[in-house]
Design a protein around this motif. Sequence first.
Motif, mmCIF file in Angstrom:
data_model
loop_
_atom_site.group_PDB
_atom_site.id
_atom_site.type_symbol
_atom_site.label_atom_id
_atom_site.label_comp_id
_atom_site.label_asym_id
_atom_site.label_seq_id
_atom_site.Cartn_x
_atom_site.Cartn_y
_atom_site.Cartn_z
ATOM 1 N N ASN A 1 94.716 109.650 106.316
ATOM 2 C CA ASN A 1 93.874 110.852 106.392
ATOM 3 C C ASN A 1 93.022 110.889 107.658
ATOM 4 O O ASN A 1 92.600 111.944 108.095
ATOM 5 C CB ASN A 1 92.967 110.915 105.163
ATOM 6 N N PHE A 2 92.751 109.703 108.229
ATOM 7 C CA PHE A 2 91.894 109.625 109.419
ATOM 8 C C PHE A 2 92.651 109.017 110.599
ATOM 9 O O PHE A 2 92.088 108.334 111.438
ATOM 10 C CB PHE A 2 90.622 108.800 109.129
ATOM 11 N N GLY A 3 93.986 109.245 110.613
ATOM 12 C CA GLY A 3 94.792 108.765 111.734
ATOM 13 C C GLY A 3 95.100 107.301 111.645
ATOM 14 O O GLY A 3 95.280 106.615 112.651
ATOM 15 N N GLY A 4 95.134 106.724 110.459
ATOM 16 C CA GLY A 4 95.469 105.316 110.323
ATOM 17 C C GLY A 4 94.354 104.554 109.632
ATOM 18 O O GLY A 4 93.303 105.106 109.297
ATOM 19 N N LYS A 5 94.596 103.303 109.412
ATOM 20 C CA LYS A 5 93.604 102.478 108.708
ATOM 21 C C LYS A 5 92.391 102.263 109.577
ATOM 22 O O LYS A 5 92.476 102.005 110.772
ATOM 23 C CB LYS A 5 94.239 101.117 108.373
ATOM 24 N N ARG A 6 91.225 102.445 108.983
ATOM 25 C CA ARG A 6 89.973 102.258 109.711
ATOM 26 C C ARG A 6 89.217 101.073 109.133
ATOM 27 O O ARG A 6 89.304 100.755 107.965
ATOM 28 C CB ARG A 6 89.091 103.526 109.592
ATOM 29 N N LYS B 1 85.963 103.513 95.531
ATOM 30 C CA LYS B 1 87.422 103.321 95.531
ATOM 31 C C LYS B 1 88.116 104.504 96.232
ATOM 32 O O LYS B 1 89.070 104.331 97.002
ATOM 33 C CB LYS B 1 87.909 103.188 94.106
ATOM 34 N N TYR B 2 87.613 105.694 95.961
ATOM 35 C CA TYR B 2 88.184 106.915 96.585
ATOM 36 C C TYR B 2 88.033 106.849 98.104
ATOM 37 O O TYR B 2 88.960 107.163 98.856
ATOM 38 C CB TYR B 2 87.487 108.134 96.007
ATOM 39 N N ILE B 3 86.851 106.372 98.532
ATOM 40 C CA ILE B 3 86.594 106.254 99.976
ATOM 41 C C ILE B 3 87.506 105.207 100.604
ATOM 42 O O ILE B 3 88.064 105.410 101.685
ATOM 43 C CB ILE B 3 85.113 105.910 100.230
ATOM 44 N N ASP B 4 87.683 104.081 99.914
ATOM 45 C CA ASP B 4 88.570 103.032 100.433
ATOM 46 C C ASP B 4 90.008 103.525 100.551
ATOM 47 O O ASP B 4 90.718 103.207 101.512
ATOM 48 C CB ASP B 4 88.519 101.795 99.521
ATOM 49 N N GLU B 5 90.413 104.290 99.567
ATOM 50 C CA GLU B 5 91.771 104.836 99.620
ATOM 51 C C GLU B 5 91.941 105.802 100.800
ATOM 52 O O GLU B 5 92.985 105.826 101.455
ATOM 53 C CB GLU B 5 92.092 105.550 98.309
ATOM 54 N N LEU B 6 90.892 106.583 101.037
ATOM 55 C CA LEU B 6 90.950 107.491 102.189
ATOM 56 C C LEU B 6 91.043 106.726 103.497
ATOM 57 O O LEU B 6 91.822 107.073 104.397
ATOM 58 C CB LEU B 6 89.712 108.398 102.208
ATOM 59 N N LEU C 1 90.872 118.293 101.577
ATOM 60 C CA LEU C 1 90.193 116.986 101.564
ATOM 61 C C LEU C 1 88.699 117.157 101.781
ATOM 62 O O LEU C 1 87.870 116.467 101.134
ATOM 63 C CB LEU C 1 90.800 116.095 102.653
ATOM 64 N N LEU C 2 88.364 118.077 102.671
ATOM 65 C CA LEU C 2 86.937 118.307 102.950
ATOM 66 C C LEU C 2 86.225 118.821 101.713
ATOM 67 O O LEU C 2 85.079 118.398 101.414
ATOM 68 C CB LEU C 2 86.811 119.321 104.107
ATOM 69 N N GLN C 3 86.870 119.725 100.956
ATOM 70 C CA GLN C 3 86.264 120.227 99.728
ATOM 71 C C GLN C 3 86.094 119.122 98.698
ATOM 72 O O GLN C 3 85.061 119.041 97.995
ATOM 73 C CB GLN C 3 87.132 121.358 99.141
ATOM 74 N N GLN C 4 87.122 118.246 98.632
ATOM 75 C CA GLN C 4 87.020 117.115 97.711
ATOM 76 C C GLN C 4 85.859 116.191 98.090
ATOM 77 O O GLN C 4 85.103 115.719 97.222
ATOM 78 C CB GLN C 4 88.342 116.325 97.701
ATOM 79 N N LEU C 5 85.726 115.936 99.390
ATOM 80 C CA LEU C 5 84.642 115.066 99.856
ATOM 81 C C LEU C 5 83.266 115.697 99.590
ATOM 82 O O LEU C 5 82.314 114.998 99.225
ATOM 83 C CB LEU C 5 84.816 114.780 101.353
#
Length: 258
Positions: free
Chosen positions: A252-257, A242-247, A196-200
Amino acid sequence: MASSGGDNCTLCYDDDGTSTEAVTWCTECEVLLCTGCEKHHTKSKASKDHKTMSTKDYHNLPKFMLEISSQCRDHKKKFELYCSFHACPCCVQCITDKHKKCQDLKPLSDILKQVKSSASVQLFEKDLKNVKENLEEIIKYLNSRMNTNNSQKTKAAEQIRSMRKSIDDFLNKLEQKILDDLESKHSQLKSKMNTLLQQLKTQANQISQLQSEFSKMTQYATELQMYVGLREIEKTTSEAAKYIDELKSGDNFGGKRT
C-alpha cells in the motif's frame, strides 16, 4: 590561308594597300583575288592551271582546314613530296633537313590524286556516321536513365513520406494506448487509495473516540469498569496496531516500510 585583309583581295592589298572585294580563293597560291586579279591570274602562264574556289565556298570550309597551307612553314616552299614513313608532306628543303634516311618518298601529286573518291574517304565517312549514331544512342540511353532515376526518386520520396505517416500513426496510437492505460491504472490506484484513506480515517476516528473514552474512564469509572474497559480498549488498540502492521508490510505504501 586568308590574308590580313579578310575578304579583300590579297594582291591589291599587298601591292598598294587597296581594299578591293575578293571573289575567289586560289588553293595553290593561297591568296584571295578580286575580279580583276582573277582574270590576270587565269591568263598567267604560271597560274592558269591553278584550282580556285569562290570566297563563299572558301568560308564554308571547317576552321581547322583554313589553317592548312600548301607551303612548308619551316622553309616557306611548296610541298612537292610525301614521306610515307612520317606520313607528312615535304618540301625540297625538308628532305635535306629531316628526311635524308627516308626511302619511301613519293610525289605529293600522286598521293593527292583522286583523294576525294578514295576508299579511305568513304571509310572515314562511315566511321563518322557510326560514331555519331553510337553517341546519339548513348545520349538517348542516358536521358532515359535520367528520366527513370527522376521517376524512381519521386516514387521513393512518396514511399518515405507514406512510411513516415504510417510510423507517425502507429506512434500516435501507441501513445494514446499508453496514456489510456496510464489513466486507467491511475484511476484504479486513486480509487484504491481513496478507499484506504477512508478506512484509515475511520480507524483514526475510532482511536480518537477511545482516547476520549479512556480519559473519562480514568476519571469516573469504578475499578471493575476500569478493568473491563481496559480489556476492550486493549482489544481495539491491538486490532488497530495489527491493521497498521499489515498496511506497512503490504504494497500500500510502495513496499515494506520499517
